[in-house]
Design a protein around this motif. Structure first.
Motif, short mmCIF file in Angstrom:
data_model
loop_
_atom_site.label_atom_id
_atom_site.label_comp_id
_atom_site.label_asym_id
_atom_site.label_seq_id
_atom_site.Cartn_x
_atom_site.Cartn_y
_atom_site.Cartn_z
N GLN A 94 0.85 -1.19 0.00
CA GLN A 94 0.00 0.00 0.00
C GLN A 94 0.88 1.24 0.00
N GLU A 95 0.63 2.15 -0.94
CA GLU A 95 1.47 3.33 -1.04
C GLU A 95 0.75 4.63 -0.71
N LYS A 96 -0.53 4.75 -1.07
CA LYS A 96 -1.18 6.05 -0.93
C LYS A 96 -2.47 6.06 -0.14
N ALA A 97 -3.36 5.14 -0.39
CA ALA A 97 -4.69 5.17 0.22
C ALA A 97 -4.61 4.96 1.73
N THR A 98 -5.72 5.22 2.37
CA THR A 98 -5.76 5.03 3.82
C THR A 98 -5.86 3.54 4.16
N ILE A 99 -5.60 3.24 5.40
CA ILE A 99 -5.70 1.85 5.87
C ILE A 99 -7.12 1.33 5.70
N LEU A 125 -5.11 -2.51 13.86
CA LEU A 125 -6.28 -3.29 14.31
C LEU A 125 -7.34 -3.41 13.23
N GLU A 126 -7.33 -2.55 12.23
CA GLU A 126 -8.28 -2.65 11.11
C GLU A 126 -8.14 -3.99 10.39
N PHE A 127 -6.96 -4.60 10.47
CA PHE A 127 -6.71 -5.86 9.78
C PHE A 127 -7.09 -7.08 10.61
#
Length: 110
Positions: free
Chosen positions: A14-19, A54-56
């Motif tokens: 992931q390079e740009k977008a939010t988590i 924690l989103e993951f």
């Protein structure tokens, strides 16, 4: 989001977008990755907080139940704050080492 394939491991960078955007994208594309080990590389993102990692958790738990590895790579968080349910390492080499160890454990029936 950049997706690379190495043997039976999907490497998602992931390079740009939010988590949150990344997790939503992963959930929608999950059928494509569910038979592989997954490495999420967050090394190019800004400093992270525990809530980002924690989103993951739900996706990681789901994937690990199916006897595949799910490893997050970042050196931008205190690894001591991460819950044991998530595997977070600072380098890609450590991610591959974890996957190799977990595959050996699965082969031995653990």
């Amino acid at each position: 989001m950049i997706i690379d394939q190495k043997d039976n491991t999907s490497i998602i960078t992931q390079e740009k977008a939010t988590i949150i955007e990344l997790v939503k994208k992963l959930q929608s594309l999950y059928p494509k990755f569910k038979g592989n080990n997954i490495v999420i590389s967050l090394t190019s993102l800004r400093p992270l907080i525990l809530e980002d990692i924690l989103e993951f958790l739900q996706l990681s738990n789901q994937h690990r139940k199916s006897k595949h590895s799910f490893v997050i790579v970042t050196d931008k968080i205190d690894l001591n704050t991460v819950p044991d349910e998530l595997i977070v390492v600072p380098t890609m080499q450590e991610a591959f080492d974890i996957i190799e160890m977990e595959e050996m454990e699965r082969d031995l029936g653990f």
